[in-house]
Design an enzyme around this catalytic site. Structure first.
Site, mmCIF file in Angstrom:
data_model
loop_
_atom_site.group_PDB
_atom_site.id
_atom_site.type_symbol
_atom_site.label_atom_id
_atom_site.label_comp_id
_atom_site.label_asym_id
_atom_site.label_seq_id
_atom_site.Cartn_x
_atom_site.Cartn_y
_atom_site.Cartn_z
ATOM 1 N N ASP A 1 16.858 -20.406 15.357
ATOM 2 C CA ASP A 1 17.177 -19.345 14.384
ATOM 3 C C ASP A 1 15.980 -18.441 14.093
ATOM 4 O O ASP A 1 16.108 -17.462 13.355
ATOM 5 C CB ASP A 1 17.685 -19.957 13.075
ATOM 6 C CG ASP A 1 19.059 -20.596 13.227
ATOM 7 O OD1 ASP A 1 19.705 -20.381 14.271
ATOM 8 O OD2 ASP A 1 19.480 -21.311 12.302
ATOM 9 N N ARG B 1 25.614 -11.900 6.361
ATOM 10 C CA ARG B 1 26.147 -13.270 6.353
ATOM 11 C C ARG B 1 25.102 -14.273 5.887
ATOM 12 O O ARG B 1 25.447 -15.349 5.407
ATOM 13 C CB ARG B 1 26.604 -13.660 7.767
ATOM 14 C CG ARG B 1 27.783 -12.865 8.246
ATOM 15 C CD ARG B 1 28.183 -13.286 9.625
ATOM 16 N NE ARG B 1 28.594 -14.683 9.593
ATOM 17 C CZ ARG B 1 29.332 -15.268 10.518
ATOM 18 N NH1 ARG B 1 29.752 -14.571 11.538
ATOM 19 N NH2 ARG B 1 29.643 -16.527 10.429
#
Ligand code: EPZ
Length: 431
Positions: A306, A398
């Protein structure tokens, strides 16, 4: 459709406060329905993924009460159905955590099978293998996973074929209320896995070993009320750390657990940043042009997937050639072509990106291919000369709360706009 419009070139300087971890909160929200008593969750990030999961939880009948922007009370005693609507899975894959939670509590659940997503095909075979080992009959029917344990779940020995955050959390939830003992081996050790285990324990579960390779669970009959604060988001923190590096800034990133950031800190130091660690903050200082490095993504405590696009953008401006290897997801270099449009030299071959650092990037119209790549392209825009427009920022929303607001407090010239007219106005204003 909203966009970010950015005038780059300012070093980011100042302090930024990190919120609760999205990926911990997703597991914890699902686990919260496993008791009939009221659970209070604090430090929830106000981001789209969390808000969609809260809606999914309400949709199955649980009571959700927003206390303030970051606090919510959940009561699972009113749950009427054990099947989750496809709409939620389409919007957010992690709704599949309701499978482990509902199966654990009610011994049955029906959740649509999530498809692939922008970063890869993302199978969930390990989740299902775990549920089956616990005695559930699991079938795929009409696009949904239908899991049922008529005799109840029974503790088992599960060995995961690969390290999976989602499978670890899902199986851990289901096993929390199974009869007897469960051992899960080769588990994910991410801080969000530990946070879900800590939360379940705060509700009366008996889970040991989270954060190591083996999790041991003694099933309990019932879980009870709890008040719990979500752990700080290491990926949000890391994103601001690399934003500081790429813009050659000086940023104090507050409300973090520095231990969780070690892999990120190590890479920043390797490329020439100074990183100061405090009890619950880290400061990143970048002066002059940064250096090259190689990096390979790995499960925690390795360098996180990530954080792969964020380091790549930073290396695009570093001196020398860097190699970035993505070993978790097959489709996480979609930002490379966008970055190339800003003048970067990035060549992707299979799961490797070869980056020849350039001295400057120039602003361009680019589009966010997914959450982390989107955040990384914003960093590129902040570091580039001139104006950039980032489309499809719905991906970024998000997982990053008030991204533009936090960046502005660090001196970034960034605005969220929703029309060409507003983009034009911004261009005229910044000259
Ligand atoms: C979690 O996804 C995160 N999402 C991801 O965050 C993160 O990128 C990923 O872990 C890796 O750290 C949430 O926590 C909600 P995995 P998850 O299961 O759980 C394979 C973000 O940007 N695999 O650890 O879906 C899989 O294909 C995101 O916030 C199987 O083959 O990831 C991958 O190659 C996106 N079978 C690897 O394992 C399975 O049953 C690791 O995936 C499960 C996984």
């Amino acid at each position: 459709m909203e966009q970010y419009v950015i005038k780059g070139g300012n070093p980011l300087v100042g302090e930024v406060e990190i919120g609760g971890a999205k990926n911990a909160a997703l597991g914890i929200l699902a686990a919260a329905i496993m008791t009939d008593e009221t659970v209070t969750l604090e430090n929830l990030p106000d981001v789209n993924d969390i808000n969609v999961l809260l809606e999914a939880i309400e949709c199955i009948g649980a009571t959700v009460q927003r206390i303030d922007r970051h606090t919510v009370k959940i009561n699972g005693s009113t749950i009427g159905v054990v099947s989750v609507d496809y709409d939620y899975i389409k919007k957010i894959r992690a709704s599949y955590y309701l499978l482990g939670a509902l199966l654990g509590k009610y011994k049955q659940a029906e959740v649509p099978l999530p498809g692939g997503c922008n970063i890869g095909s993302r199978p969930i075979d390990q989740h299902l293998k775990g549920f089956r080992a616990l005695g559930a009959k699991v079938q795929i029917q009409h696009g949904a996973i239908v899991a049922k344990a008529e005799e109840g779940l029974v503790g088992a020995h599960v060995f995961l074929d690969m390290v999976s955050v989602g499978a670890t959390i899902n199986i851990m939830m289901a096993a929390a209320m199974a009869r007897g003992n469960t051992i899960i081996e080769n588990v994910a050790k991410e801080p969000h896995v530990v946070d879900v285990a800590n939360f379940l324990n705060s509700m009366g579960a008996n889970i040991k070993g989270a954060g190591t390779d083996v999790i041991r669970i003694r099933g309990v009959e019932k879980l009870h009320a709890s008040t719990y604060a979500i752990v700080p988001d290491m990926i949000e923190a890391g994103t601001y750390m690399f934003a500081a590096a790429a813009t050659r800034g000086d940023v104090l990133v507050k409300n973090v657990i520095p231990k969780h950031l070690e892999a990120i800190t190590a890479k920043l130091e390797e490329i020439g940043c100074e990183v100061q660690e405090f009890d619950d903050a880290v400061r990143v200082i970048a002066t002059g042009r940064l250096g090259r490095t190689h990096v390979k993504t790995q499960p925690y405590p390795g360098y996180p997937t990530d954080m792969q696009p964020q380091i790549a953008v930073t290396l695009a401006l570093a001196k020398g050639t860097s190699i970035v290897t993505e070993s978790i997801f097959e489709n996480r270099f979609k930002y490379a072509d966008e970055l190339a449009r800003m003048g970067a030299s990035v060549k992707v071959e299979g799961n490797t990106a070869i980056i020849d650092g350039v001295e400057t990037l120039t602003g361009a119209r680019i589009s966010a291919p997914d959450l982390r790549a989107g955040a990384a392209l914003v960093i590129a825009g902040l570091a580039a000369e001139g104006v950039s427009v980032v489309d499809d920022i719905v991906y970024i929303q998000r997982g990053y709360e008030d991204f533009e607001g936090k960046l502005r407090t660090l001196g970034a010239e960034i605005e969220r706009v929703s029309s060409e007219k507003e983009i034009q106005k911004f261009r005229l204003r910044v000259g």
